[in-house]
Scaffold this motif. Structure first.
Motif, short mmCIF file in Angstrom:
data_model
loop_
_atom_site.label_atom_id
_atom_site.label_comp_id
_atom_site.label_asym_id
_atom_site.label_seq_id
_atom_site.Cartn_x
_atom_site.Cartn_y
_atom_site.Cartn_z
N GLU A 29 5.89 9.07 6.78
CA GLU A 29 6.08 8.07 5.73
C GLU A 29 6.36 6.70 6.34
OE1 GLU A 29 6.73 9.07 2.32
OE2 GLU A 29 7.30 7.13 1.50
N ARG A 250 -8.78 3.73 -8.28
CA ARG A 250 -7.50 3.20 -7.82
C ARG A 250 -6.54 4.38 -7.61
NH1 ARG A 250 -5.50 -2.44 -9.58
NH2 ARG A 250 -3.29 -2.43 -8.95
N THR A 251 -6.02 4.52 -6.42
CA THR A 251 -5.18 5.70 -6.14
C THR A 251 -3.70 5.35 -6.13
OG1 THR A 251 -5.44 5.34 -3.78
CG2 THR A 251 -6.94 6.90 -4.80
N GLY A 252 -3.36 4.09 -6.04
CA GLY A 252 -1.93 3.76 -6.07
C GLY A 252 -1.70 2.30 -5.78
N ASP A 253 -0.52 1.83 -6.15
CA ASP A 253 -0.15 0.43 -5.89
C ASP A 253 0.63 0.36 -4.59
OD1 ASP A 253 -1.29 -0.67 -8.16
OD2 ASP A 253 0.40 0.04 -9.38
N TRP A 254 0.44 -0.70 -3.86
CA TRP A 254 1.26 -0.88 -2.65
C TRP A 254 2.36 -1.90 -2.94
CZ3 TRP A 254 2.61 1.86 1.04
CH2 TRP A 254 3.31 1.31 2.13
N TRP A 259 -3.15 -2.93 -3.49
CA TRP A 259 -3.19 -1.56 -4.02
C TRP A 259 -4.14 -0.73 -3.19
CZ3 TRP A 259 -8.11 -0.53 -6.09
CH2 TRP A 259 -8.88 -1.64 -6.45
N ARG A 274 -10.55 5.58 1.80
CA ARG A 274 -9.43 4.90 1.17
C ARG A 274 -9.26 3.53 1.82
NH1 ARG A 274 -3.81 6.73 -0.17
NH2 ARG A 274 -3.67 7.88 1.77
#
Ligand code: ADP
Length: 623
Positions: A29, A250-254, A259, A274
């Motif tokens: 992570e 769209r897989t996620g916001d940063w 994003w 990605r």
């Protein structure tokens, strides 16, 4: 039962696994966050750069249509309308061509109020703009309405995408037409092209108009509404093409301006990848600049972090196992030492106990030895007493035997003497002499008896020499010659000639005389009267076995056990004293030989003497 693997309980493994997975997840992570942050920084930098370059690139051309619009010839041409002279048209065309060449734009043209291109820099080229109608194009409409217009689109004649700038041409404040410049964005696109990245400009419709990925150009990022679709068709903005949506997810916001999304990978057709997506408004209103950055690098960072954590865990795990193993070895060693010390202590204790026991046993033994010695002394004393008693007994027996043996001749001598006196008194000298002769014979026989006693009493202290067995037997045979003949006894002598034994000649003769005499006595009343005297060759122990066997009744069992004791006899009084075998055995012992008697299986007795063979020069002295 507690389950252990390599000495570590299951919960230990579970804790280690949880720790590992926790650490790995955190590291992955963390690596991801850091890498994406770094990527976002790069993206922001790129956006700055692209926006700046877009601004400068567009800025270079923005003023061009206004300048062209102020050109007198241009205004004159538009003012003249269809009546314009061919010279003026040629002049304007030449001017536009020169401006276009100078500025490096795609085309510069002049449009009349009806939207018809009346002059163009490419007037003399096959795909000239001259004659085309652009009244439907927004940049033309905007220029007439607001003084200027701008527009990304595909050329209807050339089919080449480009950016259009337009400016109204005015005469006395009133628009009489427009001047337009078309530029290529190829240079921008090639300047922005960076490996692993995509850069693009999106117009107000959400349609990609500049893109480093050629295939994405004129695809929409937003769904196109029906109204927009109608507007697009009306303006022929994209040369009548259908605007498709770019298939991305769209897989996620940063963060607020970044994003993550999965886009078709232009490097590997048919695959998606990605990307970190970042955008910002472009310098010109309504547009935006967008960059896509491949997150493969971040994924590599993640893998690296995972590998690092795994490696660290492996090293830590190995060290932990080593430490545990070491601790266990030390513990085992200590245990072994303890066990050894315990065993040692126990051994010492046992040794001390045993030593004490031994000392006690030793003392007891010493006492026993003293006791035994005392007992032995007592025994010896009592033995001597017994011997003494035995001697007395023998003396008693002998006295009794002698008294008996001597009494008869003494009574006879007394009677004969009395009678001889009477014969002398009666003057019968012949009878007196006869009586005296009988007395003399009786005295002789008494002398023989006492002589035998002397032999018995005499110590067998003799010097042993080699004596011929055959000679000794011949002597005994001679003594009994008359008996053997008269009683018709069959005597066989079977002695290898030259057989000599260690003995004393006269004593050996006496021994054989005794044994032969007994044998003759034994066979006298038998049907078969045979006596065999034999000797074997010396054996490996240099012993000569001498035997004398008879066909008599054998030795009575009660006699056999006491055969060699004195005064043991079965013969009637006056015939035997029971001293023969006792004397014989003493003589034989004096030779260093041994005598034994037995009853033969086929009847009769057999006496055996084991002599020392006199084959060597060895001399043995008697005691
Ligand atoms: P004695 O001849 O005066 O009796 P010995 O000591 O010579 O004394 O013998 C003891 C006894 O041993 C004899 O009385 C006899 O009973 C027994 N004996 C000795 N030799 C023989 C023999 N060859 N066969 C049977 N009996 C024997």
């Amino acid at each position: 039962m507690r389950v252990r693997i390599k000495g570590i309980p299951l919960w230990g493994w579970a804790a280690a696994a949880a720790l590992y997975f926790g650490a790995a997840a955190a590291a992955v992570e963390f690596a991801w966050d850091r890498a994406i942050d770094a990527l976002a920084e790069v993206g922001a930098h790129r956006l700055d750069l692209y926006a700046a370059s877009l601004k400068s690139e567009l800025g270079r051309f923005e003023m061009m249509p206004a300048i062209v619009a102020r050109q007198d010839s241009v205004r004159a041409l538009l003012g003249a309308g269809p009546a314009a002279s061919p010279e003026l048209l040629r002049e304007v065309n030449a001017y536009l061509q020169a401006v276009n060449d100078e500025a490096g734009s795609l085309a510069v043209d002049v449009i009349d109020l009806q939207g018809s291109v009346i002059a163009a820099s490419n007037w003399n080229q096959p795909l000239t703009f001259v004659g085309t109608n652009v009244s439907y194009r927004p940049y033309f409409k905007d220029a007439l309405a607001h003084g200027s217009g701008r527009f990304f689109g595909i050329g209807t004649n050339t089919g080449m995408p480009g950016l259009y700038f337009a400016s109204a041409v005015r005469d006395a404040g009133k628009p009489i037409g427009a001047a337009a410049v078309k530029l290529s964005v190829d240079a921008l696109e090639s300047a922005w092209r960076t490996p692993g990245e995509a850069a693009m400009v999106i117009d107000g419709n959400g349609v990609i108009v500049i893109s480093t990925v050629p295939g994405w150009k004129f695809t929409a990022l937003r769904p196109i509404t029906a109204q927009q679709q109608r507007d697009i068709q009306a303006s022929r903005q994209y040369a009548g093409r259908n605007v498709d949506a770019l298939p991305y997810r769209r897989t996620g916001d940063w963060n607020s301006n970044a994003w993550l999304g999965r886009f078709p990978d232009w490097r590997r057709p048919g695959r998606t990848t990605r990307f970190l997506v970042m955008s910002r408004p472009a310098p010109q209103a309504g547009d935006s600049v967008m960059v896509l950055l491949d997150v493969a690098g971040a994924r590599r960072q993640q893998q690296l972090a995972l590998a690092f954590v795994t490696g660290a865990f492996l090293i830590a795990g190995l060290y932990a196992l080593y430490a545990i193993q070491r601790r266990r070895t030390i513990a085992e060693k200590l245990n072994a030492q303890d066990a050894l010390r315990l065993a040692n202590d126990r051994l010492e204790m046992t040794v001390a106990q045993r030593t004490a026991a031994l000392t006690t046993a030793n003392e007891r033994m010493q006492q026993e030895i003293v006791e035994r010695k005392r007992t032995e002394q007592r025994l010896r004393d009592s033995q001597q007493e017994v011997v003494h008693a035995g001697k007395l007994a023998v003396l008693g027996q002998m006295a009794a035997g002698l008294t008996h043996e001597l009494n008869q001749p003494l009574v006879a001598i007394r009677t004969l003497c009395d009678n001889a006196r009477k014969f002398v008194e009666r003057d019968q000298p012949a009878q007196a002499v006869a009586n005296l002769e009988r007395v003399a014979r009786l005295v002789d026989s008494m002398a023989v008896l006492t002589g035998e006693l002397k032999t018995f009493a005499r110590k067998p202290d003799v010097e042993r020499v080699a004596v011929s067995l055959n000679e000794a037997v011949a002597h005994a045979r001679l003594i009994y010659e008359a008996r053997i003949r008269d009683e018709r006894v069959q005597l066989d002598v079977n002695i290898p000639s030259g057989t000599t034994v260690w003995a004393e000649s006269s004593q050996l003769q006496q021994v054989i005389v005794n044994l032969l005499g007994n044998a003759l006595d034994a066979v006298r009343d038998e049907q078969k009267r045979a006596i065999t005297i034999a000797a074997a060759e010396p054996d490996e122990r240099e012993r000569v076995l001498f035997t004398i066997a008879d066909t008599g009744a054998g030795i009575a069992p009660e006699v056999l056990a006491h055969l060699f004791e004195p005064f043991v006899t079965t013969k009637p009084r006056g015939h035997g004293l029971g001293l023969g075998l006792a004397i014989t055995s003493r003589i034989v012992e004096g030779f260093g030989a041994r005598i034994a008697a037995s009853n033969r299986a086929d009847g009769g007795a057999q006496f055996t003497i084991e002599f020392a063979a006199a084959t060597s020069q060895r001399m043995v002295h008697g005691r």
